[in-house]
Design an enzyme around this catalytic site. Structure first.
Site, PDB file in Angstrom:
ATOM      1  CE  LYS A 114       3.854  63.868  29.811  1.00 35.27           C
ATOM      2  NZ  LYS A 114       2.724  65.067  30.102  1.00 35.27           N
ATOM      3  CG  ASP A 164       3.747  66.390  24.548  1.00 34.13           C
ATOM      4  OD1 ASP A 164       3.157  66.316  23.498  1.00 34.13           O
ATOM      5  OD2 ASP A 164       4.338  67.199  24.761  1.00 34.13           O
TER       6      ASP A 164
END
Length: 232
Positions: free
Chosen positions: A124, A143
Protein backbone atom coordinates in the site's frame (compact mmCIF):
# COMPACT_ATOMS: atom_id res chain seq x y z
CA UNK A 1 -21.60 -9.72 -9.20
CA UNK A 2 -19.99 -10.68 -12.51
CA UNK A 3 -16.89 -8.92 -13.76
CA UNK A 4 -18.94 -7.20 -16.46
CA UNK A 5 -21.39 -5.87 -13.89
CA UNK A 6 -18.60 -4.79 -11.57
CA UNK A 7 -16.97 -2.87 -14.41
CA UNK A 8 -20.25 -1.14 -15.16
CA UNK A 9 -20.63 -0.32 -11.48
CA UNK A 10 -17.04 0.97 -11.35
CA UNK A 11 -17.74 3.28 -14.29
CA UNK A 12 -20.69 4.81 -12.40
CA UNK A 13 -18.58 5.14 -9.27
CA UNK A 14 -15.74 6.80 -11.14
CA UNK A 15 -18.09 9.27 -12.78
CA UNK A 16 -19.61 10.25 -9.43
CA UNK A 17 -16.26 10.53 -7.65
CA UNK A 18 -14.69 12.55 -10.48
CA UNK A 19 -17.63 14.96 -10.46
CA UNK A 20 -17.27 15.52 -6.72
CA UNK A 21 -13.46 15.63 -6.68
CA UNK A 22 -12.29 16.86 -10.09
CA UNK A 23 -8.74 17.50 -8.84
CA UNK A 24 -8.04 14.94 -6.11
CA UNK A 25 -4.92 15.25 -4.00
CA UNK A 26 -3.26 13.57 -1.07
CA UNK A 27 -4.11 14.67 2.46
CA UNK A 28 -0.42 14.42 3.36
CA UNK A 29 1.92 17.37 2.97
CA UNK A 30 5.15 16.53 1.12
CA UNK A 31 7.60 18.01 -1.38
CA UNK A 32 9.35 14.95 -2.81
CA UNK A 33 9.17 11.12 -2.87
CA UNK A 34 11.22 10.76 0.32
CA UNK A 35 8.96 13.06 2.30
CA UNK A 36 5.90 11.22 0.98
CA UNK A 37 7.39 7.88 1.98
CA UNK A 38 8.12 9.10 5.50
CA UNK A 39 4.70 10.71 5.88
CA UNK A 40 2.92 7.58 4.64
CA UNK A 41 4.80 5.37 7.10
CA UNK A 42 3.86 7.75 9.92
CA UNK A 43 0.21 7.76 8.79
CA UNK A 44 -0.28 4.10 9.77
CA UNK A 45 -2.89 4.06 12.54
CA UNK A 46 -2.77 7.86 12.62
CA UNK A 47 -4.65 10.69 10.95
CA UNK A 48 -3.02 12.54 8.08
CA UNK A 49 -3.76 15.83 9.84
CA UNK A 50 -1.69 14.79 12.84
CA UNK A 51 1.13 13.56 10.61
CA UNK A 52 1.18 16.98 8.96
CA UNK A 53 1.81 18.59 12.35
CA UNK A 54 4.84 16.37 12.93
CA UNK A 55 6.63 16.28 9.57
CA UNK A 56 7.71 19.96 9.40
CA UNK A 57 9.93 19.54 12.46
CA UNK A 58 11.06 16.10 11.33
CA UNK A 59 12.20 17.37 7.93
CA UNK A 60 13.75 20.47 9.50
CA UNK A 61 16.01 18.28 11.61
CA UNK A 62 16.57 15.54 9.03
CA UNK A 63 15.86 16.86 5.49
CA UNK A 64 16.61 13.62 3.64
CA UNK A 65 17.53 9.94 4.01
CA UNK A 66 21.22 10.68 4.61
CA UNK A 67 20.39 12.81 7.63
CA UNK A 68 17.68 10.51 8.98
CA UNK A 69 19.99 7.51 8.70
CA UNK A 70 22.17 9.20 11.31
CA UNK A 71 19.30 10.18 13.61
CA UNK A 72 19.21 8.82 17.13
CA UNK A 73 16.37 6.43 17.91
CA UNK A 74 15.21 8.29 21.02
CA UNK A 75 15.41 11.71 19.38
CA UNK A 76 13.34 10.54 16.40
CA UNK A 77 10.84 8.86 18.71
CA UNK A 78 10.37 12.13 20.56
CA UNK A 79 9.56 14.00 17.35
CA UNK A 80 7.12 11.43 15.94
CA UNK A 81 5.57 10.46 19.30
CA UNK A 82 2.16 12.05 18.49
CA UNK A 83 1.67 9.66 15.53
CA UNK A 84 1.56 6.58 17.76
CA UNK A 85 3.56 3.34 17.51
CA UNK A 86 6.54 5.67 17.54
CA UNK A 87 9.13 3.06 18.55
CA UNK A 88 8.56 0.80 15.56
CA UNK A 89 7.99 3.72 13.21
CA UNK A 90 11.28 5.31 14.23
CA UNK A 91 13.10 2.00 13.92
CA UNK A 92 11.68 1.39 10.44
CA UNK A 93 12.31 4.94 9.21
CA UNK A 94 15.94 4.89 10.30
CA UNK A 95 16.46 1.49 8.68
CA UNK A 96 14.66 2.60 5.50
CA UNK A 97 16.85 5.70 5.33
CA UNK A 98 19.98 3.59 5.63
CA UNK A 99 18.82 1.22 2.91
CA UNK A 100 17.92 4.10 0.57
CA UNK A 101 21.42 5.46 1.05
CA UNK A 102 23.25 2.13 0.82
CA UNK A 103 21.25 0.35 -1.89
CA UNK A 104 19.79 3.20 -3.95
CA UNK A 105 22.42 5.96 -3.79
CA UNK A 106 20.24 8.13 -1.57
CA UNK A 107 17.28 8.18 -3.98
CA UNK A 108 13.88 6.66 -3.31
CA UNK A 109 13.48 3.78 -5.80
CA UNK A 110 10.72 4.09 -8.38
CA UNK A 111 9.65 0.45 -8.66
CA UNK A 112 7.27 -1.56 -6.51
CA UNK A 113 9.73 -4.44 -6.21
CA UNK A 114 12.43 -2.16 -4.81
CA UNK A 115 10.19 -0.07 -2.57
CA UNK A 116 8.84 -3.07 -0.67
CA UNK A 117 12.40 -4.00 0.32
CA UNK A 118 12.50 -0.90 2.53
CA UNK A 119 11.69 -1.53 6.21
CA UNK A 120 8.16 -0.39 7.05
CA UNK A 121 7.08 -0.22 3.40
CA UNK A 122 4.44 -2.70 2.24
CA UNK A 123 2.49 -2.73 -0.99
CA UNK A 124 0.00 0.00 0.00
CA UNK A 125 2.71 2.46 0.97
CA UNK A 126 4.69 1.60 -2.16
CA UNK A 127 1.66 2.33 -4.35
CA UNK A 128 1.13 5.68 -2.62
CA UNK A 129 4.77 6.66 -3.15
CA UNK A 130 4.85 5.51 -6.76
CA UNK A 131 1.81 7.56 -7.72
CA UNK A 132 2.31 10.60 -5.51
CA UNK A 133 6.07 10.76 -5.92
CA UNK A 134 6.59 9.58 -9.49
CA UNK A 135 3.18 9.61 -11.20
CA UNK A 136 3.32 5.83 -11.69
CA UNK A 137 0.16 3.71 -11.52
CA UNK A 138 1.63 0.33 -10.65
CA UNK A 139 -1.20 -0.63 -8.32
CA UNK A 140 -4.14 0.81 -6.40
CA UNK A 141 -3.45 1.61 -2.76
CA UNK A 142 -6.06 -0.01 -0.51
CA UNK A 143 -6.55 1.61 2.88
CA UNK A 144 -9.51 1.34 5.25
CA UNK A 145 -11.57 3.88 3.29
CA UNK A 146 -10.98 2.22 -0.08
CA UNK A 147 -11.72 -1.21 1.34
CA UNK A 148 -14.93 -0.12 3.08
CA UNK A 149 -16.33 1.85 0.14
CA UNK A 150 -15.44 -0.86 -2.37
CA UNK A 151 -17.37 -3.40 -0.29
CA UNK A 152 -20.40 -1.17 0.13
CA UNK A 153 -20.57 -0.53 -3.60
CA UNK A 154 -20.21 -4.20 -4.49
CA UNK A 155 -16.89 -3.79 -6.28
CA UNK A 156 -15.24 -6.55 -4.26
CA UNK A 157 -16.15 -9.29 -1.83
CA UNK A 158 -12.54 -9.88 -0.76
CA UNK A 159 -11.20 -9.07 2.70
CA UNK A 160 -7.46 -9.26 2.09
CA UNK A 161 -6.15 -5.87 0.89
CA UNK A 162 -4.10 -7.47 -1.89
CA UNK A 163 -7.19 -9.31 -3.16
CA UNK A 164 -9.26 -6.11 -2.92
CA UNK A 165 -6.59 -4.30 -4.91
CA UNK A 166 -6.64 -6.99 -7.58
CA UNK A 167 -10.42 -6.72 -7.88
CA UNK A 168 -10.30 -2.94 -8.20
CA UNK A 169 -7.47 -3.00 -10.74
CA UNK A 170 -9.66 -5.24 -12.90
CA UNK A 171 -12.55 -2.77 -13.02
CA UNK A 172 -10.95 0.69 -13.02
CA UNK A 173 -8.78 2.01 -15.89
CA UNK A 174 -5.09 1.90 -15.00
CA UNK A 175 -4.68 5.62 -15.53
CA UNK A 176 -7.24 6.26 -12.78
CA UNK A 177 -5.82 4.02 -10.05
CA UNK A 178 -3.98 6.69 -8.05
CA UNK A 179 -6.84 9.17 -8.29
CA UNK A 180 -9.37 6.48 -7.33
CA UNK A 181 -7.49 6.06 -4.07
CA UNK A 182 -7.42 9.80 -3.36
CA UNK A 183 -11.07 10.25 -4.26
CA UNK A 184 -12.24 7.32 -2.15
CA UNK A 185 -10.25 8.59 0.83
CA UNK A 186 -11.84 12.02 0.54
CA UNK A 187 -15.27 10.44 0.04
CA UNK A 188 -14.80 8.08 2.96
CA UNK A 189 -14.01 10.95 5.27
CA UNK A 190 -16.70 13.33 4.08
CA UNK A 191 -19.64 11.11 3.12
CA UNK A 192 -19.24 7.32 3.31
CA UNK A 193 -18.01 7.19 6.90
CA UNK A 194 -17.52 3.92 8.72
CA UNK A 195 -20.08 4.29 11.50
CA UNK A 196 -22.34 7.02 10.15
CA UNK A 197 -22.44 6.84 6.34
CA UNK A 198 -24.18 9.83 4.81
CA UNK A 199 -26.43 7.84 2.51
CA UNK A 200 -28.96 10.69 2.44
CA UNK A 201 -26.43 12.97 0.72
CA UNK A 202 -24.51 10.35 -1.23
CA UNK A 203 -24.41 10.89 -5.02
CA UNK A 204 -24.17 7.11 -5.44
CA UNK A 205 -27.15 6.20 -3.29
CA UNK A 206 -29.26 5.27 -6.32
CA UNK A 207 -26.94 2.44 -7.35
CA UNK A 208 -25.17 1.53 -4.10
CA UNK A 209 -26.21 -1.88 -2.72
CA UNK A 210 -24.98 -0.79 0.74
CA UNK A 211 -23.15 -4.03 1.44
CA UNK A 212 -21.20 -4.32 4.66
CA UNK A 213 -17.70 -5.82 4.65
CA UNK A 214 -17.47 -9.19 6.41
CA UNK A 215 -16.03 -8.88 9.88
CA UNK A 216 -12.98 -10.91 10.73
CA UNK A 217 -13.20 -13.55 13.45
CA UNK A 218 -11.13 -11.59 15.96
CA UNK A 219 -13.31 -8.50 15.64
CA UNK A 220 -16.46 -10.59 15.96
CA UNK A 221 -15.10 -12.27 19.08
CA UNK A 222 -14.24 -8.93 20.66
CA UNK A 223 -17.68 -7.60 19.86
CA UNK A 224 -19.33 -10.69 21.31
CA UNK A 225 -17.25 -10.39 24.45
CA UNK A 226 -18.25 -6.79 24.95
CA UNK A 227 -21.90 -7.66 24.37
CA UNK A 228 -21.64 -10.42 26.99
CA UNK A 229 -20.39 -7.88 29.52
CA UNK A 230 -23.24 -5.53 28.76
CA UNK A 231 -21.06 -2.88 27.08
CA UNK A 232 -21.91 -1.12 23.84
Amino acid sequence: MTLQKRRAQAARVLEALAARYPEPASHLDYRNPWELLVATVLAAQCTDARVNTVTPELFRRWPGPAELAEAGQEELEEVIHPTGFYHNKAKNLRAAARRVCDAFAGKVPATLEELVTLPGVARKTANVVLFGGFGINEGLAVDTHVKRISHRLGLTAATDPVAVERDLMAVFPRGEWGDVNHRMVWFGREVCRARTPGCDVCPMAAFCPRLEPPRDAAAAARSGGRAGRGRS
